[in-house]
Design a protein around this motif. Structure first.
Motif, PDB file in Angstrom:
ATOM      1  N   MET B  97     -14.082 -22.827  -1.689  1.00  0.00           N
ATOM      2  CA  MET B  97     -13.852 -23.540  -2.952  1.00  0.00           C
ATOM      3  C   MET B  97     -14.688 -22.924  -4.068  1.00  0.00           C
ATOM      4  O   MET B  97     -15.841 -22.541  -3.866  1.00  0.00           O
ATOM      5  N   ASN B  98     -14.093 -22.921  -5.215  1.00  0.00           N
ATOM      6  CA  ASN B  98     -14.765 -22.336  -6.363  1.00  0.00           C
ATOM      7  C   ASN B  98     -15.942 -23.215  -6.784  1.00  0.00           C
ATOM      8  O   ASN B  98     -15.809 -24.425  -6.926  1.00  0.00           O
ATOM      9  N   LYS B  99     -17.115 -22.576  -7.013  1.00  0.00           N
ATOM     10  CA  LYS B  99     -18.311 -23.356  -7.326  1.00  0.00           C
ATOM     11  C   LYS B  99     -18.212 -23.999  -8.696  1.00  0.00           C
ATOM     12  O   LYS B  99     -18.610 -25.138  -8.897  1.00  0.00           O
ATOM     13  N   LYS B 100     -17.687 -23.244  -9.627  1.00  0.00           N
ATOM     14  CA  LYS B 100     -17.581 -23.765 -10.994  1.00  0.00           C
ATOM     15  C   LYS B 100     -16.632 -24.959 -11.034  1.00  0.00           C
ATOM     16  O   LYS B 100     -16.885 -25.953 -11.706  1.00  0.00           O
ATOM     17  N   ASP B 101     -15.553 -24.831 -10.274  1.00  0.00           N
ATOM     18  CA  ASP B 101     -14.580 -25.929 -10.191  1.00  0.00           C
ATOM     19  C   ASP B 101     -15.253 -27.200  -9.715  1.00  0.00           C
ATOM     20  O   ASP B 101     -15.112 -28.260 -10.324  1.00  0.00           O
ATOM     21  N   SER B 102     -15.984 -27.074  -8.623  1.00  0.00           N
ATOM     22  CA  SER B 102     -16.543 -28.302  -8.046  1.00  0.00           C
ATOM     23  C   SER B 102     -17.665 -28.840  -8.929  1.00  0.00           C
ATOM     24  O   SER B 102     -17.847 -30.047  -9.043  1.00  0.00           O
TER      25      SER B 102
END
Lengths: 261, 183
Positions: B97-102
């Motif tokens: 999962m994308n870190k920025k997304d989460s």
């Protein structure tokens, strides 16, 4: 199967790894299904596969939640149940599923069948969109019909209906009935639909007799739709105690529809 | 991991992120601005609550699973019992999962709830029961999502640990077995 990229867990011997994988598969088959509640209709969860993550999953360190993957995880074992499911479906599928759920729930209320085998199962796939729309719509029509204090009428109608649904559900629970809170909220909200129709007709027609007739018909319709569910939830001897307040709320809504001017 | 990666990494699902923020921001913005410009409570109520409800749906059903791979829902089983389900992707996918997304997902979730609490305090001070009703509905929706996803996260962690211990146990026993078979 992605066994090709096996990371040597145990570099000493290949046969060990095979054995481990077999054991993992075996243990998965035995233990995982029982670990979950047995309710099949949705696809099941792909259970997480590998090493413990160093980051504690507490809300305070949010950004780390996804950054925990330091050790490359071993390949997922075989036979892990259904592969990626509704968690990775396209958004459009989610929208369609929810819309069809709303439509089917509405159908149950518009065409109620009191002779259904198990009325308690009605609206098992509950949603709160229906109640939300019907309560807001009823509030809107009432506030349009009102000549003064439109805002107050709307606020009071919304608060009364929302609180009414909660109180009626609690009433059934306190009577020792077997009912699920949100299912009951959903049903009571959906049962407002006939009264919504009635309120709309009353807003357009200004004849008192027509209003009374329309409200009586829609009131009966609403109560009829709510009856099987609410009566099956409680002990037959206490049925009246549970149904009377429901009826009273719908009557007061109907009275509001007629009286408001 | 490369320490520079977070800066280089961009949003993996910009569209989902956009909608995740859009409904939250528009509900809050509409509520705040309409108090200044519109003097019709009914419009304020309906539009704000509708936007908040749309946001609730988007977060619960779409952005939750796309941005952080989690989802929660309620289901009534065959026995007629209510079961709260918390779902997560498997560990491998969660790690991807994308870190920025989460980061965006969680922080906007909390900030929205805080903003509604502040607005609730304002309307309490001004003794506006009707506006408190609007804020109350929006706050309930956003807190429901926070509770749901926090439970999801805990559940995901538990599953990972459970599986890890299982794997270690089976590995240990198989090592023992092979040792014995050699003997």
């Amino acid at each position: 199967m992605s066994h090709g990229d096996t990371i040597p867990l145990h570099p000493s011997s290949q046969s060990d790894i095979d054995e481990i994988e077999n054991l993992i598969n075996a243990s998965v088959h035995q233990s995982v299904p029982s670990a979950r509640p047995p309710s099949p209709p949705r696809a099941s969860i792909p259970v997480s596969v590998s090493a413990p993550s160093p980051s504690p999953f507490v809300p305070s360190n949010l950004p780390k939640s996804s950054s925990s993957a330091v050790p490359p995880p071993p390949p997922p074992p075989t036979g892990f149940g259904p592969a990626p499911n509704t968690l990775t479906e396209p958004v459009w599928d989610t929208v369609k599923r929810d819309l069809s759920r709303i439509v089917s729930n509405l159908k149950l209320v518009v065409f109620p069948n009191p002779y259904r085998e198990d009325p308690g199962k009605a609206l098992r796939d509950w949603d709160l969109w229906g109640p939300f729309f019907f309560i807001v719509f009823l509030g809107l029509t009432l506030s349009w019909s009102a000549s003064v204090k439109k805002s107050e009428v709307f606020a009071v109608a919304f608060a009364l209906l929302a609180a009414g649904a909660v109180i009626l559900t609690l009433n059934v629970l306190l009577l020792g009935g077997h009912i699920i809170f949100f299912q009951s909220l959903s049903l009571l909200g959906y049962c407002l639909f006939p009264l919504d129709v009635g309120a709309l007709i009353c807003m357009l027609k200004d004849n008192v007799i027509v209003k009374v007739v329309v409200v009586c018909v829609t009131l009966a319709w609403s109560s009829w739709a709510a009856y099987p569910f609410m009566s099956s939830a409680v002990n037959p001897r206490r049925k009246a105690l549970a149904l009377y307040p429901v009826f009273l709320m719908y009557v007061s809504v109907g009275f509001l529809i007629i009286a408001i001017d | 991991m490369d320490p520079n990666q977070p800066e280089v990494e961009n949003y993996a699902n910009p569209k989902t992120c956009f909608f995740h923020v859009l409904f939250k921001a528009s509900a809050l913005a509409f509520y705040i601005l309409s108090a200044l410009f519109i003097d019709n409570f009914v419009i304020i109520f309906v539009v704000t609550v509708l936007l908040a409800a749309l946001d609730f749906w988007v977060v619960k059903n779409v952005s939750g699973r796309i941005l952080v791979g989690l989802r929660w829902w309620n289901e009534i089983n065959d026995l007629g019992e209510s079961v709260w389900k918390f779902e997560c992707l498997d560990h491998e996918s969660l790690a991807r999962m994308n870190k920025k997304d989460s980061w965006l997902f969680w922080w906007t979730l909390y900030i929205t709830a805080v903003a509604w609490i502040v607005l609730a305090i304002f309307s309490l001070i001004r003794l506006q029961a009707d506006y408190l009703l609007v804020v109350g509905v929006c706050l309930t929706l956003s807190i429901a999502n926070i509770v749901g996803f926090t439970k999801c996260k805990k559940d995901a962690k538990k599953q990972i640990q459970q599986f890890a211990s299982q794997t270690i146990a089976s590995r240990f026993s198989s090592t023992l077995q092979s040792a014995f078979s050699v003997v």
